[in-house]
Design an enzyme around this catalytic site. Structure first.
Site, short mmCIF file in Angstrom:
data_model
loop_
_atom_site.label_atom_id
_atom_site.label_comp_id
_atom_site.label_asym_id
_atom_site.label_seq_id
_atom_site.Cartn_x
_atom_site.Cartn_y
_atom_site.Cartn_z
N SER A 291 62.98 -116.28 62.08
CA SER A 291 63.86 -116.06 63.23
C SER A 291 64.84 -114.92 62.96
CB SER A 291 64.65 -117.34 63.51
OG SER A 291 65.66 -117.08 64.46
N GLN A 292 64.87 -113.97 63.86
CA GLN A 292 65.89 -112.92 63.76
C GLN A 292 67.19 -113.36 64.42
OE1 GLN A 292 64.29 -109.26 65.36
NE2 GLN A 292 63.34 -108.73 63.42
N ARG A 293 67.15 -114.53 65.05
CA ARG A 293 68.39 -115.09 65.62
C ARG A 293 69.17 -115.80 64.53
NH1 ARG A 293 67.74 -118.92 70.38
NH2 ARG A 293 69.92 -118.32 70.63
N ARG B 172 40.07 -106.71 65.84
CA ARG B 172 41.11 -106.06 65.04
C ARG B 172 40.61 -105.37 63.77
NH1 ARG B 172 45.13 -105.56 68.72
NH2 ARG B 172 45.65 -107.56 69.67
N ARG C 217 36.48 -120.06 64.99
CA ARG C 217 35.95 -119.36 66.17
C ARG C 217 36.91 -118.25 66.58
NH1 ARG C 217 34.14 -122.10 71.93
NH2 ARG C 217 33.15 -120.23 72.76
N GLN D 39 57.31 -117.91 63.08
CA GLN D 39 57.81 -116.59 62.67
C GLN D 39 59.28 -116.69 62.29
OE1 GLN D 39 57.10 -113.44 65.52
NE2 GLN D 39 57.47 -111.87 63.98
N SER E 241 31.25 -123.26 69.39
CA SER E 241 32.31 -124.28 69.44
C SER E 241 32.42 -125.13 68.16
CB SER E 241 32.18 -125.15 70.69
OG SER E 241 30.90 -125.71 70.77
N GLN F 98 51.55 -107.61 68.04
CA GLN F 98 50.13 -107.55 68.41
C GLN F 98 49.42 -108.84 68.01
OE1 GLN F 98 48.20 -103.47 67.78
NE2 GLN F 98 49.94 -103.40 66.41
N ARG G 135 70.39 -107.44 66.02
CA ARG G 135 69.00 -107.02 65.74
C ARG G 135 68.48 -105.99 66.75
NH1 ARG G 135 65.06 -111.88 67.89
NH2 ARG G 135 66.33 -112.51 69.65
C1 LIG Z 1 42.10 -101.92 70.68
C2 LIG Z 1 43.07 -102.76 71.46
C3 LIG Z 1 43.98 -102.18 72.31
C4 LIG Z 1 44.88 -102.95 73.04
N1 LIG Z 1 45.77 -102.34 73.87
C5 LIG Z 1 46.62 -103.09 74.62
C6 LIG Z 1 47.53 -102.50 75.53
O1 LIG Z 1 47.59 -101.29 75.69
N2 LIG Z 1 48.35 -103.31 76.24
C7 LIG Z 1 48.32 -104.67 76.13
O2 LIG Z 1 49.08 -105.36 76.82
N3 LIG Z 1 47.47 -105.25 75.26
C8 LIG Z 1 46.63 -104.51 74.51
N4 LIG Z 1 45.77 -105.13 73.63
C9 LIG Z 1 45.83 -106.59 73.49
C10 LIG Z 1 44.73 -107.27 74.31
O3 LIG Z 1 44.90 -106.99 75.68
C11 LIG Z 1 44.77 -108.81 74.11
O4 LIG Z 1 45.99 -109.32 74.58
C12 LIG Z 1 44.63 -109.20 72.67
O5 LIG Z 1 43.65 -108.44 72.01
C13 LIG Z 1 44.24 -110.67 72.59
O6 LIG Z 1 42.87 -110.76 72.90
P1 LIG Z 1 42.20 -111.87 73.77
O7 LIG Z 1 42.98 -112.08 75.00
O8 LIG Z 1 40.74 -111.59 73.90
O9 LIG Z 1 42.21 -113.05 72.74
P2 LIG Z 1 42.91 -114.46 72.56
O10 LIG Z 1 44.21 -114.59 73.24
O11 LIG Z 1 42.86 -114.56 71.10
O12 LIG Z 1 41.89 -115.43 73.27
C14 LIG Z 1 40.57 -115.60 72.78
C15 LIG Z 1 39.64 -115.72 73.95
O13 LIG Z 1 39.95 -116.93 74.65
C16 LIG Z 1 39.75 -116.72 76.04
N5 LIG Z 1 41.03 -116.91 76.71
C17 LIG Z 1 42.25 -117.04 76.13
N6 LIG Z 1 43.19 -117.23 77.06
C18 LIG Z 1 42.57 -117.20 78.26
C19 LIG Z 1 43.00 -117.33 79.60
N7 LIG Z 1 44.27 -117.53 79.93
N8 LIG Z 1 42.08 -117.27 80.56
C20 LIG Z 1 40.77 -117.08 80.29
N9 LIG Z 1 40.28 -116.92 79.03
C21 LIG Z 1 41.18 -116.99 78.03
C22 LIG Z 1 39.21 -115.31 76.22
O14 LIG Z 1 37.81 -115.34 76.19
C23 LIG Z 1 39.74 -114.60 74.99
O15 LIG Z 1 38.97 -113.46 74.63
C24 LIG Z 1 44.87 -104.37 72.89
C25 LIG Z 1 43.95 -104.96 72.02
C26 LIG Z 1 43.06 -104.18 71.30
C27 LIG Z 1 42.11 -104.85 70.35
#
Ligand SMILES: Cc1cc2nc3c(=O)[nH]c(=O)nc-3n(C[C@H](O)[C@H](O)[C@H](O)COP(=O)(O)OP(=O)(O)OC[C@H]3O[C@@H](n4cnc5c(N)ncnc54)[C@H](O)[C@@H]3O)c2cc1C
Length: 208
Positions: A81-83, A160, A151, A79, A48, A68, A133
């Site tokens: 805007s494409q609008r 990634r 973090r 980001q 933390s 992604q 678009r």
């Molecule tokens: C190799 C790979 C393949 C993937 N394929 C797909 C796919 O096919 N389809 C798809 O939809 N997505 C896919 N993703 C995206 C993936 O599901 C996540 O949405 C994305 O990687 C963000 O990661 P995260 O949720 O861990 O991290 P972040 O959103 O960056 O959050 C960081 C951390 O905070 C905590 N956190 C954040 N929000 C919450 C919450 N609401 N509740 C509890 N804890 C939370 C968790 O510990 C999380 O790991 C892929 C990702 C990777 C790396």
């Protein structure tokens, strides 16, 4: 070809992070031991204090890759805007297409050109940019500012940067890591060694 610029770093000199850690452990400041101290705390899974420092990157990439990136929720985004703005005629193609047959490559390039020509025509014909678009492939470029604390950056790099990550977001993540490592080497050293230098080292913690 993706582009990554490190726009700003807040609290990133590692002094602030070290001070946060030392507050937790009521440890006296000893600068000659600071590098090992930060690394030891991260290895312990105490992450933390890394939230006190953050970085902002400007990324140019495909709309496919930006989609992604924004799946990471512990972050701030701005980001293009494409609008409101017209999409330029710039797109990203996968490196795998370098080996494509002439027929396939002609098809890809024709599609990009035809899609963009139609996009421009729709705007000339009075359609709003936000509607025009819809005919553009996700290969077309976008610009996005990404703000993450250290973090979250470690978490982002862990997901990634590995070889199994999708090639474009991996390229972006590696460029971000390469830049932020120079600012905070003690926070990102394990990731820099593993993902940039390709050394066979373990990450300090699985808890990022
Ligand atoms: C190799 C790979 C393949 C993937 N394929 C797909 C796919 O096919 N389809 C798809 O939809 N997505 C896919 N993703 C995206 C993936 O599901 C996540 O949405 C994305 O990687 C963000 O990661 P995260 O949720 O861990 O991290 P972040 O959103 O960056 O959050 C960081 C951390 O905070 C905590 N956190 C954040 N929000 C919450 C919450 N609401 N509740 C509890 N804890 C939370 C968790 O510990 C999380 O790991 C892929 C990702 C990777 C790396």
């Amino acid at each position: 070809m993706t582009e990554v610029e490190l726009v700003a770093v807040m609290g990133g000199s590692e002094d602030l992070i070290e001070r946060a850690y030392r507050t937790c452990y009521r440890s006296v400041d000893s600068s000659n031991k600071s590098d090992a101290f930060i690394v030891k705390c991260i290895k312990r899974g105490h992450l933390s204090p890394l939230e006190f420092a953050s970085a902002v990157f400007k990324v140019r990439c495909s709309r496919a890759a930006s989609h992604q990136i924004v799946r990471h929720r512990i972050a701030s985004y701005a980001q293009e805007s494409q609008r409101r703005t017209k999409v330029p005629y710039e797109y990203v193609l996968p490196p795998a297409f370098r080996n494509a047959s002439a027929i396939d490559m002609t098809g890809v390039l024709d599609l990009m050109h035809q899609a963009y020509t139609l996009y421009e025509q729709l705007i000339i014909d009075g359609y709003a940019k936000e509607d025009a678009r819809y005919v553009l492939p996700t290969a077309f470029m976008t610009t996005i500012m990404v703000g993450m604390n250290f973090r979250e950056l470690r978490h982002f790099f862990k997901l990634r940067c590995p070889p199994e990550a999708q090639w474009e977001i991996r390229e972006i993540a590696e460029k971000m890591l390469d830049k932020i490592y120079r600012i905070a080497p003690n926070v990102f050293e394990d990731m820099y060694c593993r993902f940039i230098l390709k050394d066979n080292v373990s990450l300090w913690t699985e808890a990022d």
